[in-house]
Design a protein around this motif. Structure first.
Motif, PDB file in Angstrom:
ATOM      1  N   CYS A 151      45.485  36.738  32.501  1.00 46.68           N
ATOM      2  CA  CYS A 151      46.966  36.513  32.037  1.00 46.68           C
ATOM      3  C   CYS A 151      47.144  34.746  32.196  1.00 46.68           C
ATOM      4  N   LYS A 152      47.822  34.244  31.855  1.00 48.72           N
ATOM      5  CA  LYS A 152      48.521  32.677  30.787  1.00 48.72           C
ATOM      6  C   LYS A 152      48.718  32.046  31.819  1.00 48.72           C
ATOM      7  N   THR A 153      48.474  32.231  33.173  1.00 47.97           N
ATOM      8  CA  THR A 153      48.688  31.640  34.819  1.00 47.97           C
ATOM      9  C   THR A 153      47.481  30.891  35.147  1.00 47.97           C
ATOM     10  N   CYS A 154      46.946  31.940  35.752  1.00 44.02           N
ATOM     11  CA  CYS A 154      45.118  31.651  36.214  1.00 44.02           C
ATOM     12  C   CYS A 154      45.070  33.291  36.954  1.00 44.02           C
ATOM     13  N   ALA A 155      43.560  32.975  37.594  1.00 40.92           N
ATOM     14  CA  ALA A 155      42.654  34.709  37.566  1.00 40.92           C
ATOM     15  C   ALA A 155      43.938  35.599  38.640  1.00 40.92           C
ATOM     16  N   LEU A 156      43.387  34.416  39.965  1.00 39.80           N
ATOM     17  CA  LEU A 156      44.949  35.135  41.217  1.00 39.80           C
ATOM     18  C   LEU A 156      45.571  35.857  40.146  1.00 39.80           C
ATOM     19  N   ASP A 157      46.583  35.453  40.019  1.00 38.65           N
ATOM     20  CA  ASP A 157      47.463  36.314  38.810  1.00 38.65           C
ATOM     21  C   ASP A 157      46.822  37.146  38.185  1.00 38.65           C
ATOM     22  N   GLY A 158      45.886  37.367  37.244  1.00 37.41           N
ATOM     23  CA  GLY A 158      45.909  38.248  36.665  1.00 37.41           C
ATOM     24  C   GLY A 158      44.784  38.832  37.336  1.00 37.41           C
ATOM     25  N   LYS A 159      44.531  39.073  38.400  1.00 36.69           N
ATOM     26  CA  LYS A 159      43.625  39.791  39.349  1.00 36.69           C
ATOM     27  C   LYS A 159      43.464  41.625  38.995  1.00 36.69           C
ATOM     28  N   ASN A 160      44.545  41.940  38.825  1.00 36.55           N
ATOM     29  CA  ASN A 160      44.622  42.969  38.500  1.00 36.55           C
ATOM     30  C   ASN A 160      44.036  43.215  37.050  1.00 36.55           C
ATOM     31  N   THR A 161      44.870  42.878  35.990  1.00 34.67           N
ATOM     32  CA  THR A 161      44.395  42.993  34.893  1.00 34.67           C
ATOM     33  C   THR A 161      43.028  42.528  34.459  1.00 34.67           C
ATOM     34  N   LEU A 162      41.918  41.788  35.213  1.00 33.96           N
ATOM     35  CA  LEU A 162      41.199  41.626  35.214  1.00 33.96           C
ATOM     36  C   LEU A 162      39.687  42.584  35.854  1.00 33.96           C
ATOM     37  N   GLU A 167      36.463  46.600  34.085  1.00 34.94           N
ATOM     38  CA  GLU A 167      36.653  48.432  34.166  1.00 34.94           C
ATOM     39  C   GLU A 167      35.861  48.914  32.467  1.00 34.94           C
ATOM     40  N   LYS A 168      36.658  48.359  32.501  1.00 40.03           N
ATOM     41  CA  LYS A 168      36.964  49.032  30.813  1.00 40.03           C
ATOM     42  C   LYS A 168      36.166  48.354  29.801  1.00 40.03           C
ATOM     43  N   SER A 169      35.267  47.304  30.165  1.00 38.01           N
ATOM     44  CA  SER A 169      34.358  47.149  29.707  1.00 38.01           C
ATOM     45  C   SER A 169      32.898  47.376  29.386  1.00 38.01           C
ATOM     46  N   ASP A 170      32.500  48.204  30.612  1.00 34.17           N
ATOM     47  CA  ASP A 170      31.291  50.065  31.003  1.00 34.17           C
ATOM     48  C   ASP A 170      29.977  48.815  30.810  1.00 34.17           C
ATOM     49  N   ASN A 171      30.025  47.587  31.400  1.00 38.41           N
ATOM     50  CA  ASN A 171      28.849  46.684  30.849  1.00 38.41           C
ATOM     51  C   ASN A 171      28.305  46.471  29.504  1.00 38.41           C
ATOM     52  N   ARG A 172      29.320  46.666  28.242  1.00 38.25           N
ATOM     53  CA  ARG A 172      29.059  46.507  27.071  1.00 38.25           C
ATOM     54  C   ARG A 172      29.463  44.860  26.868  1.00 38.25           C
ATOM     55  N   ILE A 173      30.486  44.165  27.299  1.00 37.03           N
ATOM     56  CA  ILE A 173      30.030  42.890  27.322  1.00 37.03           C
ATOM     57  C   ILE A 173      30.837  42.453  29.093  1.00 37.03           C
ATOM     58  N   THR A 174      30.382  40.959  29.390  1.00 33.63           N
ATOM     59  CA  THR A 174      30.762  40.581  30.421  1.00 33.63           C
ATOM     60  C   THR A 174      31.866  39.696  30.872  1.00 33.63           C
ATOM     61  N   ILE A 175      32.760  40.481  31.456  1.00 34.13           N
ATOM     62  CA  ILE A 175      33.897  39.807  32.066  1.00 34.13           C
ATOM     63  C   ILE A 175      33.516  38.390  32.773  1.00 34.13           C
ATOM     64  N   LEU A 176      34.391  37.677  32.616  1.00 29.39           N
ATOM     65  CA  LEU A 176      33.328  35.855  33.048  1.00 29.39           C
ATOM     66  C   LEU A 176      35.556  35.504  33.592  1.00 29.39           C
ATOM     67  N   VAL A 177      34.526  35.570  34.779  1.00 29.75           N
ATOM     68  CA  VAL A 177      36.248  35.533  35.229  1.00 29.75           C
ATOM     69  C   VAL A 177      36.389  33.722  35.813  1.00 29.75           C
TER      70      VAL A 177
END
Length: 208
Positions: A151-162, A167-177
């Motif tokens: 999201c535009k604020t912080c990872a705590l606010d965006g944790k559901n999207t993260l 899940e959507k990345s399916d190990n095809r790309i790393t999500i660096l939080v």
């Protein structure tokens, strides 16, 4: 797989301290007050000589938005060439168009120029409305990881999207939080989101 902690640092001194405090990778920047800009040649050089963990260098010619002029784009290309010459592991960049979507053509050009290095698409990603479309675009371009707070604020606010991005990345790309992630809260976020890599300026303690 264990969790990888990437320390975002604003100078060489902080990079050395982060390594001593247990960081697994450094994101080397200047001007953290503006979200990070490309550090000097001398800073990158000394870091590659004296730091024994992987180094990611941000490729960002200025603070502000992520829509760049032709001259700024040329600066970014030259900085990537310098990073290749100096032997960094990863370059970190993000380019958007005026509609706040990924500038596909320019992103591909930088990826091609960075061949042999890993590529992280940085928090320009958080300015994009359709993050799942953007994620698929980055996967199709073989980007290694995306740095995002969801999201535009912080990872705590965006944790559901993260969590959904992982899940959507399916190990095809790393999500660096990243985004407000510290040594005090990263384990809680890690357990909820299910990622493998975390990023922050206080991920291994206070660097000042």
């Amino acid at each position: 797989m264990g969790i990888l902690l990437e320390a975002c640092v604003g100078c060489y001194k902080e990079a050395k301290k982060a390594e001593l405090q247990g960081a697994d990778r450094i994101e080397l920047c200047d001007n953290l007050g503006e979200g990070g800009t490309t550090p000097s040649y001398g800073t990158i050089y000394l870091a590659t000589q004296n730091i024994n963990i992987p180094i990611a260098v941000i490729i960002r010619p200025r603070g502000g938005d992520f829509v760049y002029s032709n001259d700024e784009f040329e600066i970014m290309k030259k900085d990537i060439v310098i990073c290749k010459e100096l032997g960094v592991e990863t370059v970190v960049f993000g380019i958007l168009n005026k509609e706040n979507k990924i500038d596909i053509e320019r992103t591909k050009e930088l990826i091609d120029l960075a061949s042999g290095l890993k590529v992280t698409f940085h928090m320009a990603f958080d300015e994009i409305d359709d993050k799942f479309e953007a994620l698929n675009q980055l996967i199709s371009m073989n980007v290694d990881r995306v740095l995002t707070k969801g999201c535009k604020t912080c990872a705590l606010d965006g944790k559901n999207t993260l969590k959904n991005l992982v899940e959507k990345s399916d190990n095809r790309i790393t999500i660096l939080v990243g985004g407000g992630v510290t040594y005090k809260n990263y384990k809680e976020l890690l357990n909820y989101i299910g990622c493998n890599e975390m990023h922050g300026s206080k991920i291994v303690g206070t660097l000042k």
